[in-house]
Enzyme design. Structure first.
Site, PDB file in Angstrom:
ATOM      1  CG  ASN A  41      46.092  15.765 -40.138  1.00 53.38           C
ATOM      2  OD1 ASN A  41      46.343  16.921 -39.821  1.00 53.38           O
ATOM      3  ND2 ASN A  41      45.010  15.135 -39.706  1.00 53.38           N
ATOM      4  CB  ILE A  42      46.226  16.118 -46.561  1.00 46.99           C
ATOM      5  CG1 ILE A  42      47.039  17.377 -46.238  1.00 46.99           C
ATOM      6  CG2 ILE A  42      45.238  16.348 -47.697  1.00 46.99           C
ATOM      7  CD1 ILE A  42      47.946  17.851 -47.331  1.00 46.99           C
ATOM      8  CD  GLU A  43      41.112  13.273 -41.711  1.00 54.25           C
ATOM      9  OE1 GLU A  43      41.516  13.043 -40.556  1.00 54.25           O
ATOM     10  OE2 GLU A  43      39.934  13.594 -41.964  1.00 54.25           O
ATOM     11  CB  CYS A  52      50.752  11.187 -41.213  1.00 59.39           C
ATOM     12  SG  CYS A  52      49.832   9.682 -40.832  1.00 59.39           S
ATOM     13  CD  GLU A  54      53.860  12.666 -37.982  1.00 61.65           C
ATOM     14  OE1 GLU A  54      53.721  12.569 -36.756  1.00 61.65           O
ATOM     15  OE2 GLU A  54      52.912  12.501 -38.786  1.00 61.65           O
ATOM     16  CB  CYS A  85      51.013   6.734 -36.841  1.00 62.74           C
ATOM     17  SG  CYS A  85      51.513   6.921 -38.566  1.00 62.74           S
ATOM     18  CB  CYS A  88      54.753   8.837 -39.335  1.00 63.77           C
ATOM     19  SG  CYS A  88      53.541   9.405 -40.545  1.00 63.77           S
TER      20      CYS A  88
END
Length: 130
Positions: A41-43, A52, A54, A85, A88
């Protein structure tokens, strides 16, 4: 069993960028050619505009020339089992078959395995892919 997939997901989780949620997640996909593609995940500060684990793994698969998912492993540092989620689940379904395996992992390995049709029983179907 799918230890290499679990290890790729775990290693990807260690490279996540989650400064806001502090919720590291890793995912790894084995494509129909047997190649593994991992993502974390990369915010970004403009929540929920990050992506996310995935989604990252799917994009790596597509960019590497893969087109179908055979199995997936997902791991989160702060949850015993972390299913994908809703968004995803649909993204995975776009590239998976009903019997694609989804492995939910903890720090020690795979703890639960579901089929794609169990994870998302009423996925949208476009008819465009198949």
């Amino acid at each position: 069993m799918a230890r290499d997939l679990f290890e790729a997901a775990r290693d990807a989780m260690a490279r996540c960028h989650a400064p806001y949620s502090k919720f590291p997640v890793g995912a790894a996909i084995r494509d129909s050619d047997g190649k593994i593609h991992a993502g974390a995940n990369i915010e970004v500060i403009s929540f929920p505009e990050g992506w996310c684990a995935e989604t990252t793994a799917i994009s790596h698969m597509v960019m590497a020339g893969g087109s179908r998912i055979r199995e997936v492993a997902v791991i989160a540092e702060k949850l015993e089992l972390c299913p994908p989620c809703g968004g995803c689940r649909q993204r995975l379904a776009e590239f998976a078959d009903a019997d694609t395996l989804i492995h939910l992992c903890d720090a020690d390995g795979i703890r639960k395995t579901l089929r794609m049709d169990e994870l998302l029983p009423y996925a949208f179907e476009t008819g465009a892919i198949g």
